[in-house]
Design an enzyme around this catalytic site. Sequence first.
Site, short mmCIF file in Angstrom:
data_model
loop_
_atom_site.label_atom_id
_atom_site.label_comp_id
_atom_site.label_asym_id
_atom_site.label_seq_id
_atom_site.Cartn_x
_atom_site.Cartn_y
_atom_site.Cartn_z
N ASN A 9 0.84 -1.20 0.00
CA ASN A 9 0.00 0.00 0.00
C ASN A 9 0.87 1.24 0.00
O ASN A 9 0.41 2.35 0.25
CB ASN A 9 -0.95 0.01 1.21
CG ASN A 9 -2.19 -0.83 0.91
OD1 ASN A 9 -2.72 -0.79 -0.20
ND2 ASN A 9 -2.61 -1.63 1.88
N ASN A 10 2.16 1.02 -0.28
CA ASN A 10 3.08 2.15 -0.35
C ASN A 10 2.97 2.77 -1.75
O ASN A 10 3.43 2.19 -2.74
CB ASN A 10 4.49 1.63 -0.07
CG ASN A 10 5.53 2.71 -0.11
OD1 ASN A 10 5.46 3.62 -0.93
ND2 ASN A 10 6.50 2.62 0.78
N ALA A 11 2.33 3.93 -1.82
CA ALA A 11 2.04 4.56 -3.10
C ALA A 11 3.31 4.88 -3.88
O ALA A 11 3.35 4.79 -5.11
CB ALA A 11 1.23 5.84 -2.87
N ASP A 69 10.35 -7.40 -0.01
CA ASP A 69 10.77 -7.21 1.37
C ASP A 69 12.20 -6.71 1.34
O ASP A 69 13.01 -7.20 0.55
CB ASP A 69 10.66 -8.52 2.16
CG ASP A 69 10.68 -8.24 3.66
OD1 ASP A 69 9.90 -7.38 4.11
OD2 ASP A 69 11.48 -8.86 4.38
N PHE A 149 14.05 7.85 3.74
CA PHE A 149 13.38 7.34 4.92
C PHE A 149 14.27 6.28 5.56
O PHE A 149 15.39 6.03 5.10
CB PHE A 149 12.01 6.73 4.53
CG PHE A 149 12.12 5.41 3.82
CD1 PHE A 149 12.55 5.35 2.52
CD2 PHE A 149 11.82 4.22 4.48
CE1 PHE A 149 12.68 4.12 1.86
CE2 PHE A 149 11.95 2.98 3.83
CZ PHE A 149 12.37 2.94 2.52
N ASP A 152 18.35 5.85 5.73
CA ASP A 152 19.02 6.64 4.69
C ASP A 152 20.07 7.63 5.23
O ASP A 152 21.15 7.75 4.64
CB ASP A 152 18.00 7.38 3.82
CG ASP A 152 17.37 6.46 2.78
OD1 ASP A 152 17.88 5.34 2.59
OD2 ASP A 152 16.36 6.85 2.16
N LYS A 172 19.09 8.54 -5.59
CA LYS A 172 18.99 7.29 -4.82
C LYS A 172 18.33 6.20 -5.67
O LYS A 172 18.80 5.06 -5.70
CB LYS A 172 18.19 7.53 -3.54
CG LYS A 172 18.04 6.27 -2.71
CD LYS A 172 17.10 6.40 -1.52
CE LYS A 172 16.73 5.02 -1.00
NZ LYS A 172 15.71 5.04 0.04
N ARG A 178 16.27 -1.43 -4.14
CA ARG A 178 14.90 -1.63 -4.62
C ARG A 178 14.84 -1.44 -6.13
O ARG A 178 14.25 -2.24 -6.86
CB ARG A 178 13.95 -0.66 -3.92
CG ARG A 178 12.48 -0.97 -4.14
CD ARG A 178 11.59 -0.18 -3.21
NE ARG A 178 11.87 -0.42 -1.82
CZ ARG A 178 12.55 0.40 -1.03
NH1 ARG A 178 13.01 1.55 -1.48
NH2 ARG A 178 12.78 0.08 0.21
P1 IMP Z 1 10.35 -2.58 3.41
O1 IMP Z 1 10.36 -4.08 3.35
O2 IMP Z 1 10.65 -1.94 2.09
O3 IMP Z 1 9.11 -2.04 4.06
O4 IMP Z 1 11.57 -2.16 4.35
C1 IMP Z 1 11.66 -2.57 5.71
C2 IMP Z 1 12.55 -1.63 6.49
O5 IMP Z 1 13.90 -1.68 5.96
C3 IMP Z 1 12.16 -0.16 6.41
O6 IMP Z 1 11.19 0.17 7.39
C4 IMP Z 1 13.50 0.52 6.68
O7 IMP Z 1 13.78 0.52 8.06
C5 IMP Z 1 14.48 -0.38 5.98
N1 IMP Z 1 14.69 0.05 4.58
C6 IMP Z 1 14.28 -0.61 3.46
N2 IMP Z 1 14.61 0.09 2.35
C7 IMP Z 1 15.22 1.21 2.79
C8 IMP Z 1 15.78 2.33 2.11
O8 IMP Z 1 15.77 2.46 0.87
N3 IMP Z 1 16.34 3.28 2.89
C9 IMP Z 1 16.36 3.21 4.23
N4 IMP Z 1 15.83 2.20 4.92
C10 IMP Z 1 15.27 1.19 4.21
#
Ligand code: IMP
Length: 199
Positions: A9-11, A69, A149, A152, A172, A178
């Site tokens: 749900n991350n836009a 993930d 976020f 970073d 970035k 990602r």
């Molecule tokens: P998610 O699986 O993308 O939700 O990432 C899980 C957690 O990993 C996030 O809440 C951050 O703490 C960390 N994280 C993932 N990707 C990044 C990024 O690009 N920058 C900084 N922290 C990240």
Amino acid sequence: MQQLVFATNNAHKLHEVAEKIKDRLKILSLDDIGCYDDIPEIGQTFHDNASIKSHHVHQKYKINCFADDSGLEVDALNGEPGVHSARYSGKYGDHDANMTKLLRELGSNANRKARFRTVISLILNNEEHFFEGTVEGTIRHERAGTGGFGYDPVFQPDGYDKTFGEMTLEQKNHISHRARAVDQLVAFLNDPAIALNAS
Ligand code: IMP
């Protein structure tokens, strides 16, 4: 046009992928399919967690989908925070507290080597495919920058003198874990030999 669900749900994430594949596929969010389930991320690895999410959506909605993930792996901390990245300090999504804990755990350790990793699980025509992206770097002793976020502000990718927090989103996204995983997914989906029609 064929549809593919991104189990998020991350836009921002959704937009990033949708833009790269909009000529071939319509990407739907969990919201778009009316899925408001709290899918537990209880796996021991990024592969497990991505797979739990994609299987949940695929089994319930019988639709092609993918999930991601991500997290930060710090060598001197035996790969932690890893799958615990979002809740390292104990409170889910408290990025500042997570960074504070990370800097405390590392202390003055000279080994600052770390990497961000993203794993994507795609379920297409009842088959699972994995895609992975990493970006290597080091953990600074102090925060720098306010962009992005998560971790970073303390992560400096190799070959750059700025942290992710000091970079523009565009900079970035050019090198991020990602983006690298997504590029592989998109290359796979754009392959004309891949049949997208069944679910
Ligand atoms: P998610 O699986 O993308 O939700 O990432 C899980 C957690 O990993 C996030 O809440 C951050 O703490 C960390 N994280 C993932 N990707 C990044 C990024 O690009 N920058 C900084 N922290 C990240």
